[in-house]
Design an enzyme around this catalytic site. Sequence first.
Site, short mmCIF file in Angstrom:
data_model
loop_
_atom_site.label_atom_id
_atom_site.label_comp_id
_atom_site.label_asym_id
_atom_site.label_seq_id
_atom_site.Cartn_x
_atom_site.Cartn_y
_atom_site.Cartn_z
N THR A 76 12.52 9.81 -3.56
CA THR A 76 10.99 9.79 -3.83
C THR A 76 10.49 9.44 -2.24
O THR A 76 11.15 9.19 -1.42
CB THR A 76 10.78 8.56 -4.75
OG1 THR A 76 9.44 8.61 -4.96
CG2 THR A 76 10.94 7.22 -4.11
N SER A 131 5.39 14.31 -3.77
CA SER A 131 5.93 12.61 -4.28
C SER A 131 7.26 12.48 -4.03
O SER A 131 7.93 11.51 -4.18
CB SER A 131 5.83 12.43 -5.77
OG SER A 131 6.20 13.42 -6.58
N ARG A 176 6.84 -0.72 2.64
CA ARG A 176 7.16 -1.24 1.12
C ARG A 176 8.26 -0.01 0.67
O ARG A 176 8.46 0.99 1.05
CB ARG A 176 6.02 -0.73 0.35
CG ARG A 176 6.08 -0.75 -1.16
CD ARG A 176 6.30 0.57 -1.88
NE ARG A 176 6.39 0.22 -3.24
CZ ARG A 176 6.90 1.30 -4.11
NH1 ARG A 176 7.28 2.45 -3.73
NH2 ARG A 176 6.59 0.90 -5.51
N THR A 209 10.77 6.20 -13.32
CA THR A 209 10.03 6.77 -12.33
C THR A 209 8.57 6.10 -13.00
O THR A 209 8.70 5.41 -13.98
CB THR A 209 9.44 8.32 -12.76
OG1 THR A 209 8.47 8.74 -11.60
CG2 THR A 209 9.07 8.75 -14.05
N GLY A 210 7.59 5.85 -11.93
CA GLY A 210 6.57 5.05 -12.03
C GLY A 210 6.40 3.94 -11.35
O GLY A 210 7.15 4.18 -10.05
N THR A 224 8.49 10.28 -8.61
CA THR A 224 9.81 10.45 -8.23
C THR A 224 10.85 11.41 -8.86
O THR A 224 10.36 11.39 -10.21
CB THR A 224 10.53 9.01 -8.38
OG1 THR A 224 9.98 8.05 -7.63
CG2 THR A 224 12.20 9.09 -8.31
N1 ASP Z 1 9.06 4.73 -8.54
C1 ASP Z 1 8.63 5.08 -7.51
C2 ASP Z 1 8.15 4.02 -6.55
O1 ASP Z 1 7.69 3.17 -6.94
C3 ASP Z 1 7.48 6.17 -7.59
C4 ASP Z 1 7.50 7.12 -8.66
O2 ASP Z 1 8.40 7.09 -9.67
O3 ASP Z 1 6.60 7.97 -8.72
O4 ASP Z 1 8.36 4.27 -5.47
#
Ligand code: ASP
Length: 326
Positions: free
Chosen positions: A206, A86, A216, A239-240, A188
């Site tokens: 990330t 990731s 994107r 993160t997320g 991330t």
């Molecule tokens: N926040 C990151 C994104 O939306 C992904 C992640 O944290 O895993 O690109």
Amino acid sequence: MSNRRNFIKKTSIGVAGTFLSSKVSSSNFSKKNQNSMTGLPIIISTWKHGYAANEKAYELIKNGKRAIDAVEQGVKVTEADPDCTSVGYGGWPDRDGNVTLDACIMDHTGNCGSVSFLKNIKHPISVARKVMDNTPHVMLSGQGAFEFAIKNGFHKEDLLTDKAKKRWKEWLRDSKYQPIINVENHDTIGLLAIDKNGDISGACTTSGLAWKMHGRVGDSPIIGAGMFVDNEIGGCCATGVGEAVMKTLGSFLIVELMRQGATPQEACEEGVSRIVKNQNYKDMQIGYLAINKKGEHGAYAVHKGFDYALHQNGTNKMIDAQAFVK
Ligand code: ASP
């Protein structure tokens, strides 16, 4: 002049007052502080891969290096790890098979740099650092960021490992875009550190959500969304699902809540509550980490399963974050 200054002061207090939602108001700030252990230096970072990143960052800080160098070197460990699917090299690609990277970095003076939609460069965080140090800009994107990296001595590399390619080919069979909570097609690394001088810096890097649309960009390279630090207050990283973080400018929000008196834990909880209030959070994970200048930390996620690495008082350990959905 002094009248004008008073007016500005009063106005900003007024704005701060209305900024607080009913769930977290200034009167209940400071009543609750579940993570009140202090001690500097402190290093905190997201997910299991944060453990090794913290170790590296601590090695630098222990030897008297500045937080900005520690955060950069720390997250580079994750970027280089092909088993981390990731972040950086080995990251899962977008739906067209491209590994595209986002990263940002910020120091204690408020200086910052970022790159988004960057391809074929293994260490986007170091390109972001160069944007910060060597350009008048904050963010470079896509081909421009790539050309800047090459001019600055980075090498073009294929970042799609065999493992990631295989996984992408499997995904193509159904081509279903659905981020899955925690196991995710994301994770991330965000890392915050306060060094021996008491100065804070942060880094976030990330490969973004796997199977995302080509082009994107998520929250991670957006200063104030994926990460933000303020040397008077503290810092936050996210993160997320980045779209949810961007819609609430999560990291900036959380640092501002700490400025108004919230503990890092309270601020992270309020950050999550702003998301769940308006967005369909059932199938989406978001996790926040925050630290203040005293060395207190906070962590909160929408769902269970978000863990983080904390290096404090000479010990590095993994901790499970609390979550909104019990
Ligand atoms: N926040 C990151 C994104 O939306 C992904 C992640 O944290 O895993 O690109």
